[in-house]
Design a protein around this motif. Structure first.
Motif, PDB file in Angstrom:
ATOM      1  N   ASP A  47      61.628   6.092  14.352  1.00 35.69           N
ATOM      2  CA  ASP A  47      60.884   6.580  13.173  1.00 35.69           C
ATOM      3  C   ASP A  47      61.023   8.092  13.016  1.00 35.69           C
ATOM      4  O   ASP A  47      60.556   8.642  12.031  1.00 35.69           O
ATOM      5  N   ILE A  57      59.867  15.711  14.073  1.00 28.92           N
ATOM      6  CA  ILE A  57      58.612  14.956  13.990  1.00 28.92           C
ATOM      7  C   ILE A  57      58.805  13.609  14.667  1.00 28.92           C
ATOM      8  O   ILE A  57      59.782  12.906  14.379  1.00 28.92           O
ATOM      9  N   PRO A 103      56.654  10.435  15.057  1.00 30.64           N
ATOM     10  CA  PRO A 103      55.386   9.761  14.718  1.00 30.64           C
ATOM     11  C   PRO A 103      54.826   8.831  15.790  1.00 30.64           C
ATOM     12  O   PRO A 103      53.638   8.889  16.088  1.00 30.64           O
ATOM     13  N   ASP A 104      55.665   7.982  16.405  1.00 29.07           N
ATOM     14  CA  ASP A 104      55.106   7.030  17.375  1.00 29.07           C
ATOM     15  C   ASP A 104      54.637   7.748  18.643  1.00 29.07           C
ATOM     16  O   ASP A 104      53.538   7.452  19.144  1.00 29.07           O
ATOM     17  N   TRP A 150      47.201   8.631  11.008  1.00 28.71           N
ATOM     18  CA  TRP A 150      48.187   9.449  11.726  1.00 28.71           C
ATOM     19  C   TRP A 150      47.637  10.872  11.794  1.00 28.71           C
ATOM     20  O   TRP A 150      46.621  11.173  11.158  1.00 28.71           O
ATOM     21  N   TRP A 190      55.737  14.855   0.176  1.00 27.40           N
ATOM     22  CA  TRP A 190      55.510  13.386   0.176  1.00 27.40           C
ATOM     23  C   TRP A 190      55.124  12.884   1.565  1.00 27.40           C
ATOM     24  O   TRP A 190      54.422  11.884   1.680  1.00 27.40           O
ATOM     25  N   PHE A 191      55.587  13.592   2.613  1.00 31.69           N
ATOM     26  CA  PHE A 191      55.280  13.163   3.982  1.00 31.69           C
ATOM     27  C   PHE A 191      54.188  14.107   4.477  1.00 31.69           C
ATOM     28  O   PHE A 191      54.451  15.268   4.801  1.00 31.69           O
ATOM     29  N   LEU A 213      51.831  16.257   6.243  1.00 35.91           N
ATOM     30  CA  LEU A 213      51.679  16.875   7.567  1.00 35.91           C
ATOM     31  C   LEU A 213      50.447  17.773   7.541  1.00 35.91           C
ATOM     32  O   LEU A 213      50.426  18.786   6.842  1.00 35.91           O
ATOM     33  N   ASP A 270      48.390  19.101  12.751  1.00 34.61           N
ATOM     34  CA  ASP A 270      49.569  18.303  13.168  1.00 34.61           C
ATOM     35  C   ASP A 270      50.824  19.164  13.121  1.00 34.61           C
ATOM     36  O   ASP A 270      51.706  19.047  13.970  1.00 34.61           O
ATOM     37  N   GLN A 296      61.262   6.548   7.279  1.00 35.55           N
ATOM     38  CA  GLN A 296      60.120   7.148   6.593  1.00 35.55           C
ATOM     39  C   GLN A 296      60.269   7.108   5.076  1.00 35.55           C
ATOM     40  O   GLN A 296      59.264   7.020   4.354  1.00 35.55           O
ATOM     41  N   PHE A 305      59.068   3.540   4.669  1.00 33.15           N
ATOM     42  CA  PHE A 305      57.676   3.257   5.020  1.00 33.15           C
ATOM     43  C   PHE A 305      56.700   4.088   4.183  1.00 33.15           C
ATOM     44  O   PHE A 305      55.699   3.590   3.686  1.00 33.15           O
ATOM     45  N   VAL A 306      56.990   5.386   4.029  1.00 32.37           N
ATOM     46  CA  VAL A 306      56.075   6.295   3.323  1.00 32.37           C
ATOM     47  C   VAL A 306      56.537   6.516   1.879  1.00 32.37           C
ATOM     48  O   VAL A 306      55.764   6.335   0.942  1.00 32.37           O
TER      49      VAL A 306
END
Ligand code: FO1
Length: 306
Positions: free
Chosen positions: A35, A44, A46-47, A65, A86-87, A89, A93, A150, A153-154
């Motif tokens: 991911d 980045i 994520p998991d 998240w 769009w992602f 952060l 984080d 991503q 998914f996003v």
């Protein structure tokens, strides 16, 4: 030692339950990096972050998240400039991604940086990336062509039909230092209730990892991420169907039959236990709702018992 193959949220919840019964120092997470992405020049993961934050008690339960008590000043300013927002952060984080990116450019390995972040944030469990080498989960859709994980998914809120998936780089990726040892030394290997296709798939695709589980199949317990044939969160059920499988306990069993001797399924899917056993897997039936005491106890027993 119990070694757990981990995706994101489902794996974090499982580790958070297991740590109440198993000495945290006896738990090791092997975490998906498919991911991962580079955005704004930042690496980045994520998991790795979801698990580190959750086990440190810092996870943002509102978004699912990032860090609790998050603010979004940087993203808002970036959006106002017309940048990529769009992602999402969060401001807290971002520090993690800046720290990781700086340390990697200092020459530290992802495993070392993960250990540093875990120590600083208070994560009691050793987390290892499945590999230090680049592995990217790429999804193909007839309508939109190739999508990074991503973007799928996003970017598209996984509301896209998928015709294929590829773990780009996995065939030449080497297990990160300590991964094979943690799999060989474990009394039990657990496949967390993560997405079998895009979270566990990239880990098993890293050269050498699948072979260890196949050889140690009797000591491997997989936990189905489906309840009543549905994923609690995310596209696991749809992806199984879109890629030619079945959104059911038997469909998950088909994914794992060669690497796990036991599948733990939810009571809602109990009538499929004979089908799972026909695939050559032992089948444990319990509540698998980890947020409920019965699920936490049942899954812990299934992982530790036997
Ligand atoms: N998931 C979203 O649905 N929307 C986001 O904007 C988003 C941002 C994000 C930032 C950092 C991070 O570590 C995770 C983030 N996620 C976001 C979750 C991410 O897509 C994970 O990969 C999924 O949870 C699947 O594991």
């Amino acid at each position: 030692m119990i070694t757990v193959l981990c995706g994101g949220v489902g794996a974090a919840r499982l580790l958070d339950v297991l740590r109440r019964t198993v000495e945290p120092s006896e738990l090791v997470g092997i975490v998906n990096t498919g991911d991962d992405l580079v955005l704004h020049g930042l690496r980045i993961c994520p998991d790795l972050d979801t698990i580190t934050y959750t086990l440190s008690g810092l996870n943002n339960e509102v978004t699912g998240w990032g860090l609790a008590g998050e603010t979004w000043r940087v993203m808002d300013e970036l959006g106002a400039l017309g940048g990529h927002d769009w992602f999402r952060l969060g401001d807290r984080d971002l520090a993690t991604h800046m720290y990781r990116t700086q340390r990697l450019s200092d020459g530290a390995t992802l495993s070392e940086v993960t250990a540093e972040l875990g120590a600083r944030l208070g994560c009691p469990i050793r987390l290892l990336p499945a590999t230090e080498d680049p592995v990217a989960t790429v999804l193909r859709s007839d309508s939109l062509g190739e999508l990074s994980f991503q973007e799928y998914f996003v970017g598209h809120r996984h509301a896209v039909e998928v015709s294929g998936v590829e773990f780009r780089g996995a065939s030449t990726a080497r297990p990160a230092p300590g991964v094979l040892e943690a799999l060989e030394a474990a009394e039990r290997i657990v496949i967390a209730p993560s997405n079998p296709v895009v979270s566990i798939g990239p880990i098993l695709a890293v050269a050498g990892i699948r072979a260890v589980l196949e050889r140690r199949r009797d000591d491997v317990v997989a936990i189905s991420p489906l309840i009543g044939g549905r994923a609690l969160k995310g596209p696991a059920d749809r992806l199984l169907v879109e890629l030619g499988g079945e959104a059911s306990a038997a469909g998950v069993a088909a994914q794992y039959a060669s690497v796990a001797g036991t599948l733990v399924i939810d009571a809602a899917d109990a009538e499929q236990a004979p089908e799972v056993e026909r695939l050559g897997m032992a089948c444990e039936v319990t509540s698998t709702m980890l947020s409920e005491p019965a699920g936490a106890a049942g899954v812990t027993q299934a992982v530790l018992g036997g």
